[in-house]
Design an enzyme around this catalytic site. Structure first.
Site, PDB file in Angstrom:
ATOM      1  N   LYS A 279      23.806 -19.072   5.383  1.00 26.04           N
ATOM      2  CA  LYS A 279      24.697 -19.714   4.410  1.00 26.04           C
ATOM      3  C   LYS A 279      26.005 -20.154   5.070  1.00 26.04           C
ATOM      4  O   LYS A 279      26.432 -19.601   6.083  1.00 26.04           O
ATOM      5  CB  LYS A 279      24.899 -18.804   3.210  1.00 26.04           C
ATOM      6  CG  LYS A 279      23.579 -18.760   2.422  1.00 26.04           C
ATOM      7  CD  LYS A 279      23.657 -18.326   1.011  1.00 26.04           C
ATOM      8  CE  LYS A 279      22.276 -18.554   0.381  1.00 26.04           C
ATOM      9  NZ  LYS A 279      22.025 -17.717  -0.772  1.00 26.04           N
TER      10      LYS A 279
ATOM     11  N   ARG B 271      16.841 -11.434   1.690  1.00 30.01           N
ATOM     12  CA  ARG B 271      16.135 -12.733   1.683  1.00 30.01           C
ATOM     13  C   ARG B 271      16.585 -13.509   2.915  1.00 30.01           C
ATOM     14  O   ARG B 271      17.760 -13.859   3.028  1.00 30.01           O
ATOM     15  CB  ARG B 271      16.481 -13.476   0.392  1.00 30.01           C
ATOM     16  CG  ARG B 271      15.778 -14.814   0.218  1.00 30.01           C
ATOM     17  CD  ARG B 271      16.206 -15.483  -1.082  1.00 30.01           C
ATOM     18  NE  ARG B 271      15.503 -16.729  -1.302  1.00 30.01           N
ATOM     19  CZ  ARG B 271      15.865 -17.896  -0.781  1.00 30.01           C
ATOM     20  NH1 ARG B 271      16.931 -17.972  -0.003  1.00 30.01           N
ATOM     21  NH2 ARG B 271      15.170 -18.992  -1.042  1.00 30.01           N
TER      22      ARG B 271
HETATM   23  N1  HH2 Z   1      19.557 -18.640  -2.065  1.00 27.18           N
HETATM   24  C1  HH2 Z   1      18.952 -19.849  -2.020  1.00 27.18           C
HETATM   25  C2  HH2 Z   1      17.817 -20.113  -2.790  1.00 27.18           C
HETATM   26  N2  HH2 Z   1      17.278 -19.154  -3.576  1.00 27.18           N
HETATM   27  N3  HH2 Z   1      17.308 -16.952  -4.405  1.00 27.18           N
HETATM   28  C3  HH2 Z   1      17.888 -15.741  -4.475  1.00 27.18           C
HETATM   29  N4  HH2 Z   1      17.372 -14.787  -5.251  1.00 27.18           N
HETATM   30  N5  HH2 Z   1      19.021 -15.445  -3.747  1.00 27.18           N
HETATM   31  C4  HH2 Z   1      19.615 -16.365  -2.931  1.00 27.18           C
HETATM   32  O1  HH2 Z   1      20.655 -16.046  -2.302  1.00 27.18           O
HETATM   33  C5  HH2 Z   1      19.015 -17.662  -2.850  1.00 27.18           C
HETATM   34  C6  HH2 Z   1      17.848 -17.924  -3.627  1.00 27.18           C
HETATM   35  C7  HH2 Z   1      19.529 -20.905  -1.151  1.00 27.18           C
HETATM   36  O2  HH2 Z   1      19.038 -20.819   0.139  1.00 27.18           O
HETATM   37  P1  HH2 Z   1      17.808 -21.657   0.698  1.00 27.18           P
HETATM   38  O3  HH2 Z   1      16.543 -21.287   0.015  1.00 27.18           O
HETATM   39  O4  HH2 Z   1      17.778 -21.520   2.168  1.00 27.18           O
HETATM   40  O5  HH2 Z   1      18.203 -23.181   0.422  1.00 27.18           O
HETATM   41  P2  HH2 Z   1      17.861 -24.239  -0.715  1.00 27.18           P
HETATM   42  O6  HH2 Z   1      18.260 -23.720  -2.040  1.00 27.18           O
HETATM   43  O7  HH2 Z   1      18.684 -25.442  -0.300  1.00 27.18           O
HETATM   44  O8  HH2 Z   1      16.393 -24.514  -0.683  1.00 27.18           O
END
Ligand code: HH2
Length: 266
Positions: free
Chosen positions: A216, A248
């Site tokens: 992040k 995660r």
């Molecule tokens: N962060 C993201 C997406 N889903 N779910 C939970 N429970 N907790 C989190 O911190 C979280 C999440 C964002 O990260 P990422 O999946 O890498 O990116 P994107 O939303 O752009 O696909």
């Protein structure tokens, strides 16, 4: 289903596979379902307890995708992994969750904590699946504009307490729920750090906590480096040491190794 804390011992790693063109850290990498499925299998070999499949980016500024588009992205991946890899579905949409649960997903990860789709709570309740309720201030399109809190830890905890009450009122048993402070979702760097530092406030709700700090942008603000691996691992270990159960992460192997050592020391 056994209680979530028995299924996912502390620490457990949730690997992330985003089947999206625009996710902030792995956008475009896993658009081919065979590539996505291979990445998920590799994560399990590397020690992930579960793999979170997402078809909609929630990065700051993103606008969201249609149900049809999201299904088109995730279903081919779920079909390839069904029965082989423990799966979580990262979605706020009931029909996407239903499609994933029919293909054996065991956890629904809703970053809107059952606030976007009025049917999602019933879908989760009927399936008996696990549920992750995450805190977000605002919505992805605007959430990083000017996040404000009087007491971020207390406000996040009372929000999640309310969403847990809502889930339980819809027939989802408390022992199937985990809670997530939502690192980066309507928070400054200082808010994100305080949430990890004061994770005890969230733990006081009595549910396992999931933390997603991996790759992040707050980490980049702290280190000034675009290589976020070391920073991600440090954040996960810090969260584990303050009581997080599920981490995660995108880079499973280094996190599993670091958490194995941190747990051995603890
Ligand atoms: N962060 C993201 C997406 N889903 N779910 C939970 N429970 N907790 C989190 O911190 C979280 C999440 C964002 O990260 P990422 O999946 O890498 O990116 P994107 O939303 O752009 O696909």
């Amino acid at each position: 289903m056994i209680p979530i804390e028995e299924r996912f011992l502390r620490p457990s790693v949730m690997g992330v596979v985003n089947v999206t063109p625009d996710s902030f850290s792995d956008g475009g990498l896993h658009l081919d379902p065979d590539v996505a499925a291979a990445a998920a299998r590799r994560m399990v070999e590397d020690g992930a307890a579960i793999v979170d499949i997402g078809g909609e980016s929630t990065r700051p500024g993103s606008a969201g995708v249609s149900v049809e588009e999201e299904l088109q992205r995730v279903v081919p991946v779920l079909d390839r992994l069904c029965g082989e890899v423990p799966l979580s579905i990262d979605t706020s949409k009931a029909s996407v969750a239903r499609a994933a649960l029919e293909r054996g997903a065991i956890l629904v990860n809703d970053v809107t904590a059952l606030r976007s789709d009025p049917e999602l709570a019933d879908v989760v309740a009927a399936s008996g699946a696990y549920l992750c309720l995450m805190h977000m201030q605002g919505e992805p399109r605007t959430m990083q504009e000017e996040p404000r809190y009087d007491d971020v830890a207390q406000e996040v905890a009372s929000f999640l307490e309310g969403r847990m009450r809502f889930a339980v009122a819809h027939g989802i048993s408390q022992e199937r729920i985990c809670l997530d402070p939502g690192i980066g979702f309507g928070k400054t760097v200082a808010h994100n750090l305080e949430l990890v530092r004061r994770l005890d406030v969230l733990l006081a709700l009595g549910r396992p906590v999931l933390v997603g700090f991996s790759r992040k942008s707050s980490l980049r603000s702290l280190t000034g480096s675009d290589d976020l691996l070391g920073a991600s691992v440090a954040a996960a270990v810090a969260a584990f040491e303050r009581g997080a159960t599920i981490l995660r992460v995108h880079d499973v192997k280094p996190h599993v190794d670091a958490l194995t050592v941190a747990a051995a020391v603890a």
